[in-house]
Scaffold this motif. Structure first.
Motif, PDB file in Angstrom:
ATOM      1  N   VAL A 276       0.855  -1.180   0.000  1.00  0.00           N
ATOM      2  CA  VAL A 276       0.000   0.000   0.000  1.00  0.00           C
ATOM      3  C   VAL A 276       0.892   1.231   0.000  1.00  0.00           C
ATOM      4  O   VAL A 276       1.766   1.378   0.848  1.00  0.00           O
ATOM      5  N   LEU A 277       0.699   2.106  -0.971  1.00  0.00           N
ATOM      6  CA  LEU A 277       1.520   3.301  -1.078  1.00  0.00           C
ATOM      7  C   LEU A 277       0.930   4.403  -0.221  1.00  0.00           C
ATOM      8  O   LEU A 277      -0.240   4.731  -0.309  1.00  0.00           O
ATOM      9  N   ARG A 278       1.766   4.977   0.628  1.00  0.00           N
ATOM     10  CA  ARG A 278       1.339   6.096   1.456  1.00  0.00           C
ATOM     11  C   ARG A 278       1.477   7.382   0.652  1.00  0.00           C
ATOM     12  O   ARG A 278       2.517   7.667   0.070  1.00  0.00           O
ATOM     13  N   GLN A 279       0.424   8.179   0.603  1.00  0.00           N
ATOM     14  CA  GLN A 279       0.440   9.415  -0.151  1.00  0.00           C
ATOM     15  C   GLN A 279       0.983  10.571   0.692  1.00  0.00           C
ATOM     16  O   GLN A 279       0.745  10.648   1.888  1.00  0.00           O
ATOM     17  N   VAL A 280       1.743  11.435   0.055  1.00  0.00           N
ATOM     18  CA  VAL A 280       2.258  12.609   0.731  1.00  0.00           C
ATOM     19  C   VAL A 280       1.105  13.585   0.971  1.00  0.00           C
ATOM     20  O   VAL A 280       0.362  13.917   0.047  1.00  0.00           O
TER      21      VAL A 280
ATOM     22  N   ARG B 208      13.070  16.569  -6.034  1.00  0.00           N
ATOM     23  CA  ARG B 208      13.895  16.241  -7.202  1.00  0.00           C
ATOM     24  C   ARG B 208      13.453  14.973  -7.912  1.00  0.00           C
ATOM     25  O   ARG B 208      13.945  14.675  -9.002  1.00  0.00           O
ATOM     26  N   THR B 209      12.553  14.186  -7.311  1.00  0.00           N
ATOM     27  CA  THR B 209      12.153  12.936  -7.941  1.00  0.00           C
ATOM     28  C   THR B 209      10.778  13.073  -8.575  1.00  0.00           C
ATOM     29  O   THR B 209      10.001  13.977  -8.247  1.00  0.00           O
ATOM     30  N   LEU B 210      10.467  12.133  -9.463  1.00  0.00           N
ATOM     31  CA  LEU B 210       9.137  12.123 -10.082  1.00  0.00           C
ATOM     32  C   LEU B 210       8.059  11.871  -9.034  1.00  0.00           C
ATOM     33  O   LEU B 210       6.970  12.445  -9.099  1.00  0.00           O
ATOM     34  N   ARG B 211       8.359  11.053  -8.037  1.00  0.00           N
ATOM     35  CA  ARG B 211       7.391  10.844  -6.952  1.00  0.00           C
ATOM     36  C   ARG B 211       7.152  12.141  -6.179  1.00  0.00           C
ATOM     37  O   ARG B 211       6.019  12.417  -5.767  1.00  0.00           O
ATOM     38  N   ASP B 212       8.181  12.929  -5.984  1.00  0.00           N
ATOM     39  CA  ASP B 212       7.990  14.233  -5.346  1.00  0.00           C
ATOM     40  C   ASP B 212       7.023  15.088  -6.160  1.00  0.00           C
ATOM     41  O   ASP B 212       6.108  15.705  -5.617  1.00  0.00           O
ATOM     42  N   HIS B 213       7.226  15.136  -7.471  1.00  0.00           N
ATOM     43  CA  HIS B 213       6.379  15.973  -8.329  1.00  0.00           C
ATOM     44  C   HIS B 213       4.925  15.520  -8.284  1.00  0.00           C
ATOM     45  O   HIS B 213       4.003  16.348  -8.282  1.00  0.00           O
ATOM     46  N   LEU B 214       4.711  14.195  -8.247  1.00  0.00           N
ATOM     47  CA  LEU B 214       3.355  13.649  -8.289  1.00  0.00           C
ATOM     48  C   LEU B 214       2.723  13.516  -6.907  1.00  0.00           C
ATOM     49  O   LEU B 214       1.549  13.139  -6.796  1.00  0.00           O
ATOM     50  N   GLY B 215       3.484  13.805  -5.861  1.00  0.00           N
ATOM     51  CA  GLY B 215       2.942  13.664  -4.514  1.00  0.00           C
ATOM     52  C   GLY B 215       2.791  12.218  -4.089  1.00  0.00           C
ATOM     53  O   GLY B 215       1.879  11.879  -3.331  1.00  0.00           O
ATOM     54  N   LEU B 216       3.684  11.360  -4.551  1.00  0.00           N
ATOM     55  CA  LEU B 216       3.660   9.936  -4.219  1.00  0.00           C
ATOM     56  C   LEU B 216       4.804   9.615  -3.269  1.00  0.00           C
ATOM     57  O   LEU B 216       5.948  10.014  -3.515  1.00  0.00           O
ATOM     58  N   ALA B 217       4.496   8.891  -2.202  1.00  0.00           N
ATOM     59  CA  ALA B 217       5.541   8.499  -1.259  1.00  0.00           C
ATOM     60  C   ALA B 217       6.388   7.375  -1.844  1.00  0.00           C
ATOM     61  O   ALA B 217       5.973   6.658  -2.758  1.00  0.00           O
ATOM     62  N   ARG B 218       7.579   7.234  -1.318  1.00  0.00           N
ATOM     63  CA  ARG B 218       8.439   6.119  -1.701  1.00  0.00           C
ATOM     64  C   ARG B 218       7.786   4.828  -1.215  1.00  0.00           C
ATOM     65  O   ARG B 218       7.478   4.681  -0.029  1.00  0.00           O
ATOM     66  N   PRO B 219       7.522   3.861  -2.094  1.00  0.00           N
ATOM     67  CA  PRO B 219       6.762   2.676  -1.686  1.00  0.00           C
ATOM     68  C   PRO B 219       7.558   1.762  -0.768  1.00  0.00           C
ATOM     69  O   PRO B 219       8.785   1.622  -0.905  1.00  0.00           O
ATOM     70  N   ALA B 220       6.856   1.161   0.161  1.00  0.00           N
ATOM     71  CA  ALA B 220       7.487   0.156   1.011  1.00  0.00           C
ATOM     72  C   ALA B 220       7.865  -1.052   0.175  1.00  0.00           C
ATOM     73  O   ALA B 220       7.205  -1.395  -0.809  1.00  0.00           O
ATOM     74  N   ARG B 221       8.943  -1.699   0.575  1.00  0.00           N
ATOM     75  CA  ARG B 221       9.382  -2.893  -0.146  1.00  0.00           C
ATOM     76  C   ARG B 221       8.394  -4.019   0.079  1.00  0.00           C
ATOM     77  O   ARG B 221       7.991  -4.305   1.204  1.00  0.00           O
ATOM     78  N   GLN B 222       7.978  -4.673  -1.015  1.00  0.00           N
ATOM     79  CA  GLN B 222       7.071  -5.804  -0.867  1.00  0.00           C
ATOM     80  C   GLN B 222       7.868  -7.080  -0.680  1.00  0.00           C
ATOM     81  O   GLN B 222       9.091  -7.092  -0.792  1.00  0.00           O
ATOM     82  N   GLY B 223       7.152  -8.168  -0.396  1.00  0.00           N
ATOM     83  CA  GLY B 223       7.805  -9.450  -0.180  1.00  0.00           C
ATOM     84  C   GLY B 223       8.530  -9.947  -1.412  1.00  0.00           C
ATOM     85  O   GLY B 223       8.309  -9.472  -2.520  1.00  0.00           O
TER      86      GLY B 223
END
Length: 456
Positions: A4-8, A431-446
């Protein structure tokens, strides 16, 4: 399991990408006096467009792709340069703007794509995105040794498993697996690098990937598809979707349905950004903009436009008459095995406006299937604001009529209006595309990828 991706948490912000369609969206753009006919294969052209976009603080550049000559090359440029190689060059010539490239799940392997886009994320400092597509044209199938296009549902079942494997490979290194301790002589903590040991319907991939987790954790996943299978793929995996809705109501319903499905799958309610395709033809007055559109359309042979519309609709050109409306009995192309997105978009526009084929070509600035706005900077800004504030789109994938001057007309005319209204950034906040889109860095999945769902 699904991460589950946490949103900024921050105020909702408009997103703008530039789709660098070689010389521009309109097929005749390469014929304009200032255009370079060879721009489609010149890296300097793409870099120049990207730098104009970055100066205006746009989120990303986007590159489409084809694995065959899918257009009428006797008249217009085609998508030719391989996207990830080209985007690496763009990333080296820019500092902030995201770099999103298309790669097909139909004619690639998961390990190669995982490695290619992870490399792009590393070399760009965390600005990469992968546009996940299936490929529906016969030319591409024949280029990869097939006599027919694989079945639509099979393509999407493969795409789901493919994407799941790529995500697992990106996560096969833990964030702190790299050590680099010179004193102790420890380069990595090998216990934090795991094989994915994937065994599925379409792929057997042992893993792990041969490079560390990327600056963004994973490159941003993007998708573009309007079919039921395409929407399901997007709801499961995509963080941004490029849509081809022709009307406000259609886009509003599309976005709501997609986000509800994503939420039902355990993702956040705002896990997916809907970026509507938008072609702009801009001038100082509406009359001047209409004249520019008409001049561009008149530079396109009618035989080309007729074949292009017919190809989108999956019919023979002799079924279409320029001064008549589209036939009433149009089934999905190739009995449902062709491209659904642009078929539905083109048909929706024609039915809504009662357009003849000749009118359709003009209204769609050459018959490309995406929504077209013809007008002044103020009119374009008003339209964008209406769609954004009402939730019909989180942003737009821009396709100016001609490049680079059509983009300059947008960045110099429309962007300042959007900034003045508080809708668009005046500077990058990260500086990252996730920063621009307001997306958090995703947690590592199994370490083990999910099996693909059975095709319905």
């Amino acid at each position: 399991m699904t991460a589950v991706l946490r949103q900024v948490a921050r105020p909702r912000q408009l997103h703008l990408n530039i789709n660098i369609l070689h010389s521009g969206f309109v097929p005749s753009a390469w014929r304009l006096p200032d255009a370079d006919p060879y721009a489609f294969a010149d890296v300097r052209h793409y870099i120049r467009v990207a730098q104009i976009a970055e100066a205006a603080k746009l989120d990303a550049v986007f590159l489409a792709d084809n694995a065959s000559i899918a257009d009428q090359i006797d008249f217009r440029p085609i998508t030719a340069l391989e996207p990830t190689v080209l985007l690496a060059s763009i990333a080296a010539a820019t500092t902030h703007i995201g770099v999103i490239g298309t790669a097909s799940t139909s004619y690639n392997e998961p390990y190669n794509i995982a490695r290619r886009f992870a490399t792009l994320d590393h070399v760009s400092g965390g600005r990469a995105g992968w546009n996940v597509v299936t490929t529906a044209d016969l030319g591409s199938a024949r280029n990869f040794g097939l006599d027919a296009v694989p079945d639509h549902r099979q393509r999407y079942a493969r795409a789901h498993e493919f994407t799941q494997v790529v995500k697992a490979l990106w996560d096969s290194w833990d964030d702190d697996a790299f050590v680099g301790d010179k004193a102790r002589g420890v380069f990595t903590d090998a216990t934090r690098i795991e094989p994915i040991a994937h065994r599925g319907e379409f792929f057997r991939v042992q893993g792990p990937l041969n490079l560390p987790r990327t600056p963004q954790g994973r490159p941003v996943l993007v998708q573009a598809g309007a079919s039921g299978d395409g929407r399901e793929l997007a709801a499961r995996h995509a963080e941004a979707v490029f849509s081809a809705s022709q009307s406000f109501e259609e886009s509003l319903a599309y976005g709501r349905g997609l986000k509800e499905r994503a939420a039902a799958l355990g993702r956040g309610p705002d896990a997916v950004k809907v970026l509507a395709g938008l072609t702009t033809i801009i001038a100082g007055t509406e009359a001047e903009a209409i004249r520019r559109r008409d001049e561009l359309v008149d530079l396109i042979p009618w035989s080309y436009s007729l074949k292009r519309v017919a190809g989108t609709l999956g019919v023979s050109p002799d079924r279409l008459q320029l001064d008549e409306r589209l036939p009433d009995d149009l089934p999905l192309p190739a009995d449902g095995n062709g491209n659904h997105t642009f078929f539905h978009a083109t048909l929706a526009h024609a039915r809504r406006h009662g357009s003849t084929v000749r009118q359709l070509v003009r209204e769609l600035a050459g018959g490309g299937g995406h929504r077209v706005i013809v007008g002044t900077p103020e009119q374009v800004a008003d339209d964008i604001e209406r769609w954004f504030r009402a939730g019909a789109a989180d942003g737009f994938n821009l396709m100016p009529d001609a490049l680079p001057d059509g983009l300059q007309a947008f960045t110099e005319g429309v962007v300042p209006i959007l900034q003045k209204r508080g809708l668009f950034r005046t500077d990058y906040e990260g500086r990252t595309l996730r920063d621009h889109l307001g997306l958090a860095r995703p947690a590592r999945q199994g370490p083990v990828a999910e099996a693909a769902p059975a095709a319905a």
